[in-house]
Design an enzyme around this catalytic site. Sequence first.
Site, short mmCIF file in Angstrom:
data_model
loop_
_atom_site.label_atom_id
_atom_site.label_comp_id
_atom_site.label_asym_id
_atom_site.label_seq_id
_atom_site.Cartn_x
_atom_site.Cartn_y
_atom_site.Cartn_z
N GLU A 433 0.67 -1.29 0.16
CA GLU A 433 -0.22 -0.01 0.00
C GLU A 433 0.94 1.28 0.15
O GLU A 433 1.45 1.25 0.95
CB GLU A 433 -0.88 0.25 1.36
CG GLU A 433 -1.43 0.85 1.96
CD GLU A 433 -1.89 0.63 3.02
OE1 GLU A 433 -1.85 -0.17 3.91
OE2 GLU A 433 -2.42 1.82 3.63
N ASP A 506 -0.10 -1.13 5.94
CA ASP A 506 -0.11 -1.61 6.98
C ASP A 506 -1.21 -1.76 8.01
O ASP A 506 -1.99 -2.29 8.39
CB ASP A 506 -0.99 0.75 7.32
CG ASP A 506 0.91 0.98 6.19
OD1 ASP A 506 1.48 0.37 6.31
OD2 ASP A 506 0.63 2.75 6.22
N ASP A 508 -3.38 0.06 9.51
CA ASP A 508 -4.04 0.47 10.57
C ASP A 508 -5.27 0.28 10.25
O ASP A 508 -6.03 -0.13 8.99
CB ASP A 508 -3.47 1.64 10.83
CG ASP A 508 -3.19 2.43 8.96
OD1 ASP A 508 -4.03 1.78 7.88
OD2 ASP A 508 -2.34 3.66 8.66
N ASP A 510 -6.94 1.86 7.22
CA ASP A 510 -7.00 2.35 6.20
C ASP A 510 -6.01 0.64 5.88
O ASP A 510 -7.01 0.48 4.76
CB ASP A 510 -6.27 3.62 4.94
CG ASP A 510 -6.40 4.71 5.53
OD1 ASP A 510 -7.89 4.71 5.51
OD2 ASP A 510 -6.44 6.26 6.30
#
Length: 676
Positions: A433, A506, A508, A510
């Site tokens: 990403e 990641d 997280d 997103d």
Amino acid sequence: MAKSEYSAQQIQVLEGLEPVRKRPGMYIGSTDIRGLHHLVYEIVDNAIDEAMGGYCDTITVMLHDDGSVSVEDNGRGIPVDMHPKLKRPALEIVLTTLHAGGKFGGDDSGYKVSGGLHGVGSSVVNALSIFMRAEVYRDGKIYVQEYSRGKPTMDMKVQGKTDKIGTKIIFKPDKDIFDTVDFSMDMLMTRLRQQAYLTRGVTIALLDERPKRPEDDLKHPRLYRFHFEGGIAAYVLHLNESKDRIGSPIWFEKDTSDGMVEVALQYTQAFQEIVVSFANNIHTSEGGHHLTGFKAALTRTINAYARAQSLLKEKEENLTADDVREGLTAVVSVRLKEPQFEGQTKSKLGNAEMKTAVETVVNEKLAQYFEEHPGEGKEIVGKCMLAARARLAARAARDSVIRKGILEGMTLPGKLADCSSKDPSECELFIVEGDSAGGSAKQGRNREFQAILPLRGKILNVEQARLDKMLANNEIRSLIIAIGVGIGEAKDLTKLRYDRVVIMTDADVDGAHIRTLLLTFFFRYFPELIEAGHIYIAQPPLYKISRGKEARYAFSDAEKEGVLKEWGVDAQQMQETEEEQPEEVNEEEALVKAVKNKEVRKTARASVQRYKGLGEMNAEQLAETTMNPDSRSMLRVTMEDAEKADATFTTLMGSEVAPRRKFIQTHAKTVKNLDV
Ligand code: TTJ
């Protein structure tokens, strides 16, 4: 004879809670974070039952700072009178024995039951709690009893007066049983909101009294209050909030001999379908007979209406089930006496009679609605006919795309950093990403057999779900070309360029979103690759724990705690490093804190860094922790995982961004582990 019958009954009722502690998973599904939250749901279900009976209207759930949870309602209160045979207060029996629920109070509310096992669940919660306290407010008195691991630690007694009525249960989950005892506001909020929608009129409050911690989501409020007069019709409106809606939600309910059927639905100008079904307030994510009945009735009723109104010409084909669900948002809720939950995750309603029950009710009520609202009926039929036309056009377009072989002759995408080996069986493709993480990955890889494909931004869009449109998306085209097998009828799996295709995002929100999108993509277009075990999810560490020059990585909270423990660092005294702050500052802060606590020890000099993104690791760290086959671990994606992602993806469509993010966050970690 009478005597032996009596004692048999007694034995049955007195069944203890030992089996619950021995095999907790059998009673609450698991001992992970989901099992932990299940405890709260079990208790809340009791209060919901009381609300559904019309005896209470407010339920309050609180998270306390000592790790305990309390659930309070303003219902009639769990009975406290002496059981004539057992010579113990009903309250004690309800909370300390299995299968004691429902035997007290002579409440024959029939199928008006929530998912809870009629109070059975509350003793299970007790068994798995290091501490439980019950307070019953009845007849002006407060009745109290306390327990530990399911056993009373005192006799029930009256402890003061009150003018309240209701029940309050406070419990603290047992650390010996659960992987984690850290409740998540997000998970509770999602579920309690859903319960509030399903039980119209009831108010459910959720309050977080715990001190704030650095890793807390700064945005989440600490108090939620859910109250929906509109019930599931309000739910439908909520799901359609950001959409272009057709009319107001259509709502109906009917009490049938097989159970209660309640449906709310609304069409929108969007393309996706959101149909959520429940049985006894339990989300049936795998569907079941009630859902089948609903879909059948919808197709039938809309076709019948379209024909009757001559909107559909004689020579035209019927609208398909898919056509009539495009743009549909619906909530189907049934309540029945003996629900059978089946399927992989026990979330599929197995009661066959519910197909006919729902089908009959929907046929009748929806036809009636169309009669009474002809304008809306026409608009809905128009929308469905548009879907049918689009379906035929898309099919034609897809056929032509495949004929033309749109991917043929295309060269490998420029941003692919390919590996040097041409032997697919040893090659790996990391889908990364963002460009910055892509940079680290490129530096950290073994270029002999590891290729990197950075993807930028949103790779997929809901509206691009059709193959021809998807192929217009650059990121998707790059991915397909890199993988090498082609798509559609031109697909050839022997052309797979990498044995392992690794999604590396990641840790997280997103990242979780992009992972879900990618999984959905593979599930829909390359299920064969998943089935053959070619798709993986990288596992970057969540924490780096440093002490002097020594550094360790942890992939879970438990692992982090383990390292700290091993190093003799009291986790309570640790200050977690915020991403922007240099480690030293926090090391110092931790020390200051420790000094304040007068418990400074040499070993307490450690710092914890929480990785929020791959970009925070340098190439060497990324290689060691996540990419190098000798030291990494990866998850191999199963069809089940991908299917779940696909369902998640579908559920998420249309709801506004904030809850969608929360949902993703909550479910981000629900992929099965299979170490490679
Ligand atoms: C049983 O029949 C007589 C009247 O009260 C009925 C009853 O048990 N009501 C009841 C139970 N209301 N609330 C509860 C309850 C609430 C919580 C928060 C937890 C538990 C285990 C039960």
